[in-house]
Write an enzyme that holds these catalytic residues in place. Structure first.
Site, PDB file in Angstrom:
ATOM      1  N   CYS A 276       6.460   1.822  -0.059  1.00  0.00           N
ATOM      2  CA  CYS A 276       6.677   0.769  -1.055  1.00  0.00           C
ATOM      3  C   CYS A 276       5.391   0.082  -1.495  1.00  0.00           C
ATOM      4  O   CYS A 276       5.360  -0.550  -2.555  1.00  0.00           O
ATOM      5  CB  CYS A 276       7.654  -0.266  -0.514  1.00  0.00           C
ATOM      6  SG  CYS A 276       9.196   0.454   0.091  1.00  0.00           S
TER       7      CYS A 276
ATOM      8  N   HIS B 142       6.782  -6.093  -4.859  1.00  0.00           N
ATOM      9  CA  HIS B 142       7.648  -4.936  -4.647  1.00  0.00           C
ATOM     10  C   HIS B 142       9.092  -5.372  -4.776  1.00  0.00           C
ATOM     11  O   HIS B 142       9.534  -6.356  -4.170  1.00  0.00           O
ATOM     12  CB  HIS B 142       7.399  -4.333  -3.260  1.00  0.00           C
ATOM     13  CG  HIS B 142       8.466  -3.362  -2.854  1.00  0.00           C
ATOM     14  ND1 HIS B 142       8.873  -2.330  -3.670  1.00  0.00           N
ATOM     15  CD2 HIS B 142       9.238  -3.292  -1.727  1.00  0.00           C
ATOM     16  CE1 HIS B 142       9.840  -1.652  -3.054  1.00  0.00           C
ATOM     17  NE2 HIS B 142      10.071  -2.216  -1.896  1.00  0.00           N
TER      18      HIS B 142
ATOM     19  N   ASN C 298      15.775  -0.707  -5.523  1.00  0.00           N
ATOM     20  CA  ASN C 298      14.505  -0.496  -4.832  1.00  0.00           C
ATOM     21  C   ASN C 298      14.024   0.918  -5.150  1.00  0.00           C
ATOM     22  O   ASN C 298      14.591   1.897  -4.671  1.00  0.00           O
ATOM     23  CB  ASN C 298      14.709  -0.680  -3.325  1.00  0.00           C
ATOM     24  CG  ASN C 298      13.430  -0.522  -2.532  1.00  0.00           C
ATOM     25  OD1 ASN C 298      12.446   0.030  -3.010  1.00  0.00           O
ATOM     26  ND2 ASN C 298      13.441  -0.991  -1.292  1.00  0.00           N
TER      27      ASN C 298
END
Length: 315
Positions: free
Chosen positions: A113, A241, A271
């Site tokens: 990530c 993020h 995500n």
């Protein structure tokens, strides 16, 4: 050369949209349950004939067009991804082949990530050192391919997509548009976010990640601002993020970026791992929420409990 700058940005998402109502027909969940815990409404999923390098190439092509440069102008391709199934050719080489980029250095970066902000820092350092003149930096992930769609704790979170920027050298100090990176990791907590096994599957310890992110990251983000020589109040945008709206919103508040537009793309994209930051930034620029030259904090965190952040100027 005094630094580097982002001159253009682009993003791409697959056409298929999966809603919370669709997920409620697949696993024991509901729209209310998902929204209240992670803030996600929809996510985009790639099909079996849409590999990671294709998603990356679409985003990269948009960035190249926006920059007004040709594939031949690129001498470094960096792709941040953790979901490429094949080891070789790597994703960067496949993107270069799709776009017709001749003889670039082609490197994959796997920091999950936080991959895009690591790759952006690497491009900045490489250009500053004179080893490249113009770089294509991409974050791309196909999380749907490493997800157990019977596990409601993870399948509600993920989406697929890609974002890309073109980075080039700046020859005057006032034109430098990528600030010093602040990066690191917590190796002993690497178990908190994983993509492992055969076939590889995404798993995480959600509460551990939440506690770490909400307690540790605000101070780290403020240090990234200090390295850029600005205060959080100076920021026009904050792009963290896009893991979970319950992480993103409190973090932005704790950083002290009171005048900043905060990216909340997680609500419509889920995500998307390394794709989340460039994709969210691209959307803010595209809709005019940020303007050229605006200072924006980018901060990636998560997989490996690695983190990396820097202040950039919008293209």
């Amino acid at each position: 050369m005094n630094g580097s700058r982002i001159i253009a940005i682009g993003h791409h998402q697959p056409a298929r949209v999966l809603t919370n109502e669709d997920l409620a027909n697949m696993v024991d969940t509901s729209d209310e349950w998902i929204r209240s815990r992670v803030g996600i409404r929809t996510r985009h999923l790639a099909g079996p004939d849409e590999p990671v390098d294709e998603l990356a190439a679409h985003a990269a092509a948009k960035a190249l067009a926006a920059a007004g440069v040709t594939p031949a102008d690129i001498d470094l391709v960096l792709v941040a991804t953790s979901t490429a199934i094949d080891r070789s050719p790597n994703t960067a080489a496949r993107v270069a082949a799709r776009l017709g980029i001749p003889e670039p250095a082609a490197i994959d970066v796997n920091v999950v990530c936080a991959g895009f902000t690591h790759a952006l820092a690497t491009a900045d350092h490489t250009v500053r050192a004179g080893a490249a003149t113009r770089a294509l930096v991409i974050g791309a992930d196909k999380m749907s391919e490493v997800t157990d769609w019977t596990d409601r704790s993870t399948c509600v979170l993920v989406g697929d997509g890609a974002g890309a920027v073109v980075v080039e050298a700046s020859r005057a100090a006032e034109d430098a548009g990528i600030g010093p990176v602040l990066w690191g990791s917590v190796p002993e907590m690497g178990h908190a976010v994983r993509i492992e096994g055969t076939p590889p599957r995404f798993a995480q310890e959600g509460q551990s990640v939440y506690r770490w992110a909400t307690t540790r990251l605000p101070a780290l983000a403020r240090r990234a601002c200090e390295r850029a020589g600005i205060t959080p109040e100076d920021l026009a945008g904050v792009v963290l993020h896009q893991a979970n709206l319950r992480i993103v919103e409190p973090l932005a508040e704790k950083i002290g970026a009171v005048n900043a537009v905060v990216a909340r793309d997680v609500t419509e994209s889920g995500n998307t791992s390394a794709a989340s930051i460039p994709m969210a930034l691209s959307k803010l620029v595209e809709r005019g929420a940020l303007s050229g030259g605006d200072p924006v904090l980018l901060f990636g965190f998560g997989g490996n409990l690695s983190y990396a952040g820097q202040v950039v100027r919008c293209p």
